[in-house]
Design a protein around this motif. Structure first.
Motif, PDB file in Angstrom:
ATOM      1  N   VAL A   1      21.507  32.017 -13.990  1.00 16.85           N
ATOM      2  CA  VAL A   1      20.875  30.701 -13.910  1.00 16.85           C
ATOM      3  C   VAL A   1      20.671  30.219 -15.339  1.00 16.85           C
ATOM      4  O   VAL A   1      20.057  30.918 -16.159  1.00 16.85           O
ATOM      5  CB  VAL A   1      19.523  30.757 -13.175  1.00 16.85           C
ATOM      6  N   GLY A   2      21.221  29.048 -15.651  1.00 18.19           N
ATOM      7  CA  GLY A   2      21.146  28.568 -17.019  1.00 18.19           C
ATOM      8  C   GLY A   2      20.979  27.069 -17.108  1.00 18.19           C
ATOM      9  O   GLY A   2      20.986  26.359 -16.101  1.00 18.19           O
ATOM     10  N   ALA A   3      20.840  26.595 -18.332  1.00 20.55           N
ATOM     11  CA  ALA A   3      20.701  25.162 -18.591  1.00 20.55           C
ATOM     12  C   ALA A   3      21.527  24.788 -19.801  1.00 20.55           C
ATOM     13  O   ALA A   3      21.648  25.575 -20.755  1.00 20.55           O
ATOM     14  CB  ALA A   3      19.235  24.803 -18.822  1.00 20.55           C
ATOM     15  N   GLU A   4      22.113  23.600 -19.738  1.00 15.37           N
ATOM     16  CA  GLU A   4      22.836  23.049 -20.877  1.00 15.37           C
ATOM     17  C   GLU A   4      22.167  21.735 -21.273  1.00 15.37           C
ATOM     18  O   GLU A   4      21.997  20.845 -20.449  1.00 15.37           O
ATOM     19  CB  GLU A   4      24.301  22.782 -20.533  1.00 15.37           C
TER      20      GLU A   4
ATOM     21  N   LEU B   1      23.242  25.946 -12.433  1.00 16.91           N
ATOM     22  CA  LEU B   1      23.322  25.405 -13.782  1.00 16.91           C
ATOM     23  C   LEU B   1      22.627  24.048 -13.822  1.00 16.91           C
ATOM     24  O   LEU B   1      22.965  23.142 -13.054  1.00 16.91           O
ATOM     25  CB  LEU B   1      24.787  25.261 -14.203  1.00 16.91           C
ATOM     26  N   TYR B   2      21.659  23.915 -14.713  1.00 21.11           N
ATOM     27  CA  TYR B   2      20.927  22.667 -14.903  1.00 21.11           C
ATOM     28  C   TYR B   2      21.536  21.920 -16.090  1.00 21.11           C
ATOM     29  O   TYR B   2      21.600  22.456 -17.198  1.00 21.11           O
ATOM     30  CB  TYR B   2      19.441  22.949 -15.135  1.00 21.11           C
ATOM     31  N   LEU B   3      21.994  20.705 -15.843  1.00 18.10           N
ATOM     32  CA  LEU B   3      22.689  19.919 -16.857  1.00 18.10           C
ATOM     33  C   LEU B   3      21.790  18.761 -17.286  1.00 18.10           C
ATOM     34  O   LEU B   3      21.506  17.852 -16.491  1.00 18.10           O
ATOM     35  CB  LEU B   3      24.012  19.394 -16.305  1.00 18.10           C
ATOM     36  N   ILE B   4      21.353  18.808 -18.537  1.00 19.87           N
ATOM     37  CA  ILE B   4      20.345  17.877 -19.039  1.00 19.87           C
ATOM     38  C   ILE B   4      20.994  16.887 -20.011  1.00 19.87           C
ATOM     39  O   ILE B   4      21.503  17.273 -21.067  1.00 19.87           O
ATOM     40  CB  ILE B   4      19.216  18.644 -19.759  1.00 19.87           C
ATOM     41  N   ASP B   5      20.979  15.629 -19.624  1.00 21.04           N
ATOM     42  CA  ASP B   5      21.516  14.574 -20.489  1.00 21.04           C
ATOM     43  C   ASP B   5      20.978  13.247 -19.957  1.00 21.04           C
ATOM     44  O   ASP B   5      21.079  12.986 -18.760  1.00 21.04           O
ATOM     45  CB  ASP B   5      23.047  14.564 -20.461  1.00 21.04           C
ATOM     46  N   PRO B   6      20.415  12.394 -20.822  1.00 23.68           N
ATOM     47  CA  PRO B   6      19.833  11.143 -20.324  1.00 23.68           C
ATOM     48  C   PRO B   6      20.861  10.113 -19.888  1.00 23.68           C
ATOM     49  O   PRO B   6      20.544   9.221 -19.097  1.00 23.68           O
ATOM     50  CB  PRO B   6      19.029  10.627 -21.524  1.00 23.68           C
TER      51      PRO B   6
ATOM     52  N   GLU C   1      27.326  22.343  -5.484  1.00 20.77           N
ATOM     53  CA  GLU C   1      26.165  22.988  -4.866  1.00 20.77           C
ATOM     54  C   GLU C   1      25.437  23.914  -5.849  1.00 20.77           C
ATOM     55  O   GLU C   1      24.304  24.328  -5.595  1.00 20.77           O
ATOM     56  CB  GLU C   1      26.589  23.780  -3.621  1.00 20.77           C
ATOM     57  N   LYS C   2      26.081  24.203  -6.967  1.00 21.14           N
ATOM     58  CA  LYS C   2      25.473  25.068  -7.986  1.00 21.14           C
ATOM     59  C   LYS C   2      24.921  24.289  -9.179  1.00 21.14           C
ATOM     60  O   LYS C   2      24.473  24.889 -10.147  1.00 21.14           O
ATOM     61  CB  LYS C   2      26.515  26.073  -8.503  1.00 21.14           C
ATOM     62  N   VAL C   3      24.977  22.965  -9.101  1.00 18.65           N
ATOM     63  CA  VAL C   3      24.654  22.122 -10.255  1.00 18.65           C
ATOM     64  C   VAL C   3      23.514  21.170  -9.942  1.00 18.65           C
ATOM     65  O   VAL C   3      23.460  20.579  -8.866  1.00 18.65           O
ATOM     66  CB  VAL C   3      25.896  21.314 -10.691  1.00 18.65           C
ATOM     67  N   THR C   4      22.606  21.020 -10.905  1.00 23.26           N
ATOM     68  CA  THR C   4      21.591  19.973 -10.852  1.00 23.26           C
ATOM     69  C   THR C   4      21.664  19.165 -12.144  1.00 23.26           C
ATOM     70  O   THR C   4      21.477  19.724 -13.228  1.00 23.26           O
ATOM     71  CB  THR C   4      20.178  20.554 -10.705  1.00 23.26           C
ATOM     72  N   PHE C   5      21.984  17.878 -12.027  1.00 18.26           N
ATOM     73  CA  PHE C   5      21.926  16.982 -13.171  1.00 18.26           C
ATOM     74  C   PHE C   5      20.483  16.514 -13.361  1.00 18.26           C
ATOM     75  O   PHE C   5      19.822  16.110 -12.402  1.00 18.26           O
ATOM     76  CB  PHE C   5      22.817  15.756 -12.962  1.00 18.26           C
ATOM     77  N   ILE C   6      20.017  16.547 -14.604  1.00 20.15           N
ATOM     78  CA  ILE C   6      18.683  16.037 -14.942  1.00 20.15           C
ATOM     79  C   ILE C   6      18.878  14.916 -15.947  1.00 20.15           C
ATOM     80  O   ILE C   6      19.213  15.164 -17.111  1.00 20.15           O
ATOM     81  CB  ILE C   6      17.779  17.150 -15.512  1.00 20.15           C
TER      82      ILE C   6
END
Length: 203
Positions: A54-57, A78-83, A113-118
């Motif tokens: 479980v990670g974040a970029e 995987l948490y993908l963080i970009d505004p 299903e494995k990705v969350t965009f933030i």
């Protein structure tokens, strides 16, 4: 005002990079010839010894690195963080950043299903990211203050034995180099680097 300044340079740099890659493609040069993990993520995969990760970029842009991680690594989530902030780009006449978000979505669609965009700046995304991450990969704003802040904010989110990593550990990005070295030294971690990556294991 500071956030506007941040957005201007951050997205100006990314847009310039996007146009450069488009130009290379038009003249027949593949700007991304390899689908191998970046060195720090290859280390994470080997260090994890088969464990689901479980990670974040931070700083996903058009999703190229996210796709590689999902394709090559044993990712649980995987948490993908970009505004993907439109406002600054519209003010200076650039295309809407929505297209970059859509490209990122398309690239990771097989693993959706494995990705969350933030869709937030990293300092606003803290509550959306769980604790005990196996890794965080920092590739957002490369100015010293922002790299330092990203490391400081997300270091507590990483489990003991997890990896804090990032991109652009190169001579042209002295802010990245300084922030990574200072933090690793202050916490007595061994900082590793290969190609453009830097990382250390949280002990």
């Amino acid at each position: 005002m500071r956030e506007l300044h941040r957005g201007f340079w951050y997205h100006t740099m990314k847009r310039s990079k996007q146009l450069f890659y488009k130009y290379l493609s038009e003249i027949g040069i593949n700007a991304f010839p390899s689908l191998n993990e970046r060195p720090s993520m290859a280390f994470v995969e080997q260090f994890a010894k088969g464990k689901e990760l479980v990670g974040a970029e931070i700083g996903t842009y058009i999703g190229h690195n996210a796709r590689i991680m999902l394709k090559r690594m044993h990712i649980k989530h995987l948490y993908l963080i970009d505004p993907y902030d439109n406002a600054v780009l519209e003010d200076i006449g650039f295309d809407k950043i929505d297209s970059e978000y859509k490209k990122a979505q398309q690239r990771v669609r097989p693993w959706k299903e494995k990705v969350t965009f933030i869709l937030k700046y990293s300092d606003k995304a803290m509550d959306d990211v769980p604790d005990n991450l196996d890794f965080v990969y920092i590739d957002g704003n490369h100015d010293y203050d922002f790299v330092k802040k990203d490391i400081e904010l997300y270091y507590p989110k990483v489990r003991k034995g997890g990896v804090v990593a990032g991109h652009d550990f190169v001579a042209s990005e002295q802010g990245v180099i300084r922030a990574a070295i200072e933090f690793a030294d202050a916490h007595k971690h061994t900082l590793m680097s290969e190609e453009d990556d830097w990382w250390f294991v949280k002990s």
